[in-house]
Design a protein around this motif. Sequence first.
Motif, PDB file in Angstrom:
ATOM      1  N   UNK A 139      80.790  -1.769 -30.251  1.00  0.00           N
ATOM      2  CA  UNK A 139      81.352  -1.130 -29.075  1.00  0.00           C
ATOM      3  C   UNK A 139      81.605  -2.229 -28.038  1.00  0.00           C
ATOM      4  N   UNK A 140      82.792  -2.256 -27.488  1.00  0.00           N
ATOM      5  CA  UNK A 140      83.145  -3.297 -26.524  1.00  0.00           C
ATOM      6  C   UNK A 140      82.617  -2.947 -25.139  1.00  0.00           C
ATOM      7  N   UNK A 141      82.613  -3.918 -24.258  1.00  0.00           N
ATOM      8  CA  UNK A 141      82.157  -3.693 -22.886  1.00  0.00           C
ATOM      9  C   UNK A 141      83.031  -2.701 -22.154  1.00  0.00           C
ATOM     10  N   UNK A 142      84.331  -2.716 -22.466  1.00  0.00           N
ATOM     11  CA  UNK A 142      85.248  -1.784 -21.821  1.00  0.00           C
ATOM     12  C   UNK A 142      84.904  -0.341 -22.205  1.00  0.00           C
ATOM     13  N   UNK A 143      84.550  -0.111 -23.453  1.00  0.00           N
ATOM     14  CA  UNK A 143      84.201   1.232 -23.914  1.00  0.00           C
ATOM     15  C   UNK A 143      82.881   1.693 -23.286  1.00  0.00           C
ATOM     16  N   UNK A 144      81.924   0.780 -23.125  1.00  0.00           N
ATOM     17  CA  UNK A 144      80.657   1.133 -22.484  1.00  0.00           C
ATOM     18  C   UNK A 144      80.903   1.556 -21.041  1.00  0.00           C
ATOM     19  N   UNK A 145      81.762   0.798 -20.336  1.00  0.00           N
ATOM     20  CA  UNK A 145      82.077   1.155 -18.952  1.00  0.00           C
ATOM     21  C   UNK A 145      82.772   2.506 -18.881  1.00  0.00           C
ATOM     22  N   UNK A 146      83.676   2.776 -19.823  1.00  0.00           N
ATOM     23  CA  UNK A 146      84.375   4.050 -19.844  1.00  0.00           C
ATOM     24  C   UNK A 146      83.402   5.194 -20.077  1.00  0.00           C
ATOM     25  N   UNK A 147      82.490   5.032 -21.006  1.00  0.00           N
ATOM     26  CA  UNK A 147      81.516   6.086 -21.299  1.00  0.00           C
ATOM     27  C   UNK A 147      80.642   6.364 -20.086  1.00  0.00           C
ATOM     28  N   UNK A 148      80.224   5.311 -19.380  1.00  0.00           N
ATOM     29  CA  UNK A 148      79.405   5.487 -18.184  1.00  0.00           C
ATOM     30  C   UNK A 148      80.202   6.216 -17.098  1.00  0.00           C
ATOM     31  N   UNK A 149      81.463   5.819 -16.928  1.00  0.00           N
ATOM     32  CA  UNK A 149      82.334   6.458 -15.938  1.00  0.00           C
ATOM     33  C   UNK A 149      82.589   7.916 -16.311  1.00  0.00           C
ATOM     34  N   UNK A 150      82.869   8.184 -17.563  1.00  0.00           N
ATOM     35  CA  UNK A 150      83.164   9.542 -18.000  1.00  0.00           C
ATOM     36  C   UNK A 150      81.956  10.456 -17.825  1.00  0.00           C
ATOM     37  N   UNK A 151      80.768   9.958 -18.099  1.00  0.00           N
ATOM     38  CA  UNK A 151      79.579  10.793 -17.918  1.00  0.00           C
ATOM     39  C   UNK A 151      79.333  11.064 -16.431  1.00  0.00           C
ATOM     40  N   UNK A 152      79.677  10.110 -15.580  1.00  0.00           N
ATOM     41  CA  UNK A 152      79.549  10.328 -14.137  1.00  0.00           C
ATOM     42  C   UNK A 152      80.551  11.379 -13.658  1.00  0.00           C
ATOM     43  N   UNK A 153      81.786  11.295 -14.138  1.00  0.00           N
ATOM     44  CA  UNK A 153      82.823  12.242 -13.721  1.00  0.00           C
ATOM     45  C   UNK A 153      82.468  13.659 -14.149  1.00  0.00           C
ATOM     46  N   UNK A 154      81.881  13.826 -15.304  1.00  0.00           N
ATOM     47  CA  UNK A 154      81.507  15.163 -15.785  1.00  0.00           C
ATOM     48  C   UNK A 154      80.438  15.797 -14.911  1.00  0.00           C
ATOM     49  N   UNK A 155      79.543  14.999 -14.321  1.00  0.00           N
ATOM     50  CA  UNK A 155      78.463  15.553 -13.506  1.00  0.00           C
ATOM     51  C   UNK A 155      78.791  15.578 -12.012  1.00  0.00           C
ATOM     52  N   UNK A 156      79.984  15.103 -11.653  1.00  0.00           N
ATOM     53  CA  UNK A 156      80.381  15.038 -10.251  1.00  0.00           C
ATOM     54  C   UNK A 156      80.643  16.452  -9.720  1.00  0.00           C
ATOM     55  N   UNK A 157      80.223  16.749  -8.483  1.00  0.00           N
ATOM     56  CA  UNK A 157      80.487  18.078  -7.938  1.00  0.00           C
ATOM     57  C   UNK A 157      81.976  18.277  -7.647  1.00  0.00           C
ATOM     58  N   UNK A 158      82.361  19.527  -7.510  1.00  0.00           N
ATOM     59  CA  UNK A 158      83.748  19.851  -7.202  1.00  0.00           C
ATOM     60  C   UNK A 158      84.088  19.374  -5.786  1.00  0.00           C
ATOM     61  N   UNK A 159      85.322  18.976  -5.552  1.00  0.00           N
ATOM     62  CA  UNK A 159      85.703  18.539  -4.206  1.00  0.00           C
ATOM     63  C   UNK A 159      85.727  19.719  -3.222  1.00  0.00           C
ATOM     64  N   UNK A 160      85.521  19.416  -1.965  1.00  0.00           N
ATOM     65  CA  UNK A 160      85.580  20.435  -0.916  1.00  0.00           C
ATOM     66  C   UNK A 160      86.995  20.433  -0.363  1.00  0.00           C
ATOM     67  N   UNK A 161      87.625  21.579  -0.412  1.00  0.00           N
ATOM     68  CA  UNK A 161      88.997  21.701   0.052  1.00  0.00           C
ATOM     69  C   UNK A 161      89.004  21.830   1.585  1.00  0.00           C
ATOM     70  N   UNK A 162      90.040  21.305   2.248  1.00  0.00           N
ATOM     71  CA  UNK A 162      90.117  21.418   3.718  1.00  0.00           C
ATOM     72  C   UNK A 162      90.065  22.857   4.216  1.00  0.00           C
ATOM     73  N   UNK A 163      90.585  23.782   3.433  1.00  0.00           N
ATOM     74  CA  UNK A 163      90.553  25.194   3.848  1.00  0.00           C
ATOM     75  C   UNK A 163      89.136  25.765   3.835  1.00  0.00           C
TER      76      UNK A 163
END
Length: 64
Positions: free
Chosen positions: A1-25
């Motif tokens: 597994x390359x370093x780029x793939x490790x970074x992607x996996x870490x980023x993807x797991x963070x995005x999945x657990x990120x809360x929904x954005x708060x809309x201005x309305x």
Amino acid sequence: MSGQMKNYNKYYSYVRTMPEPIMPSELPKRKLNLPLIAKYAKEHGICFANMTEEEKEMILAKIS
């Protein structure tokens, strides 16, 4: 597994657990009169950043 793939996996797991954005309305509607707040702070010899929450709420209650 390359370093780029490790970074992607870490980023993807963070995005999945990120809360929904708060809309201005969804944000509370507040009318803010900055000259009035600055005048109050100047009269009392304090910086706006150092004002207590009670003072800020009192000024906002006067405005609305």
